[in-house]
Design an enzyme around this catalytic site. Sequence first.
Site, short mmCIF file in Angstrom:
data_model
loop_
_atom_site.label_atom_id
_atom_site.label_comp_id
_atom_site.label_asym_id
_atom_site.label_seq_id
_atom_site.Cartn_x
_atom_site.Cartn_y
_atom_site.Cartn_z
N GLU A 1 -48.36 30.08 13.45
CA GLU A 1 -47.49 30.21 14.63
C GLU A 1 -46.26 29.35 14.48
O GLU A 1 -45.16 29.75 14.82
CB GLU A 1 -48.27 29.82 15.90
CG GLU A 1 -47.51 30.10 17.21
CD GLU A 1 -46.61 28.99 17.70
OE1 GLU A 1 -45.87 29.22 18.67
OE2 GLU A 1 -46.59 27.89 17.12
N HIS B 1 -44.58 18.34 19.72
CA HIS B 1 -44.09 18.21 18.35
C HIS B 1 -43.78 16.77 17.97
O HIS B 1 -42.91 16.51 17.16
CB HIS B 1 -42.90 19.13 18.07
CG HIS B 1 -43.32 20.57 17.91
ND1 HIS B 1 -42.60 21.48 17.16
CD2 HIS B 1 -44.37 21.24 18.42
CE1 HIS B 1 -43.22 22.66 17.21
NE2 HIS B 1 -44.28 22.54 17.98
CO CO Z 1 -45.67 24.16 18.48
ZN ZN Z 2 -47.88 25.96 20.03
#
Ligand code: CO
Ligand code: ZN
Length: 327
Positions: free
Chosen positions: A193, A302
């Site tokens: 992803e 992140h």
């Molecule tokens: Co992500």
């Molecule tokens: Zn994600």
Amino acid sequence: MNALIQKLTESFGPSGAEDPIRAVIRAEIEALADEIRVDPLGSLVVYKAGSGQGKRILLDAHMDEIGVIAAYIDENGFVRFTQIGGLYPLALVGSRVAFGNGTVGVIGYEHKSVTDKIPSLDQLYIDVGATDREDCPVRIGDPAVFSRPFVSQGSRLLAKAMDDRIGCAMLIETLRRLDKSPHDVYLVFSVQEETTLSGARTSAYGIDPDLAIAVDVTDTGDTPECLPMAVRLGEGPAIKVQDSGMIAHPSVRDLMVQRAKAAGTPYQLEVLVGGTTDAAAMQLVRAGVPTGCLSIPCRYVHTPSEMVDANDVEHGVQLLLEILQST
Ligand code: CO
Ligand code: ZN
């Protein structure tokens, strides 16, 4: 659920190297499945048969995580790297990363060229304690992930890779609690992803669902001086309206809102300015799939320490169950 979330977030599985995390998920879910398979790109597909009166519903969570990949090793054994998925150099200096073979390194920066400025990725390196290129235990192309333990503090949960192991945990927990569904349910734990959305795209094509929902994280607007955003940690899972890659199908969005009301679970509506999910890819396969997204509010997405609230996770599972158990 905390033990499951800890196990999943502390497992290794950067995009393109998901074998370890897939084995962990498979061990947790195999006994609950009517069928289980690994599709050609590596996503884990779990099928649970319905009573035959319902739809084919696909729930997706990506099992890959962001990371770094060794691109060059200098004569002194320092590893230059590039990113797997999106990284913020600001959040990297001093972080530890772990390679698949267990080697741990710390991210350092070029002191001379970076003083009070934010370094760029090419001014950073990984120090694994090697003295030269030959004794460096890292090879070109080796991926690594952040090395951080899971922490539970009140209702707040902190870990690396909450994006999107929290979605994986929710899918497993949903199947554990699922008592009879009219619908044929497909759970997809997708690969890649963070780089290309490719695992969800190909799995959705293979499954050909009537309806698809991605379960992933989203940003929040509740930290000091952040970009304005209506989503807050702890105020319920977010039903996606739009992000930078998709507009959620209105019928799926409305169904999710209606089911949240029926279940009496809190929810928020999400408009995300930057970023997208597997939902963007799934809605575009074949002739198109009505697709929505359930987002768990997450601070510091992140970075090595992503924070979610356990109540949002629990309410998200309750909402998924309400969707699967009603016609
Ligand atoms: Co992500
Ligand atoms: Zn994600």
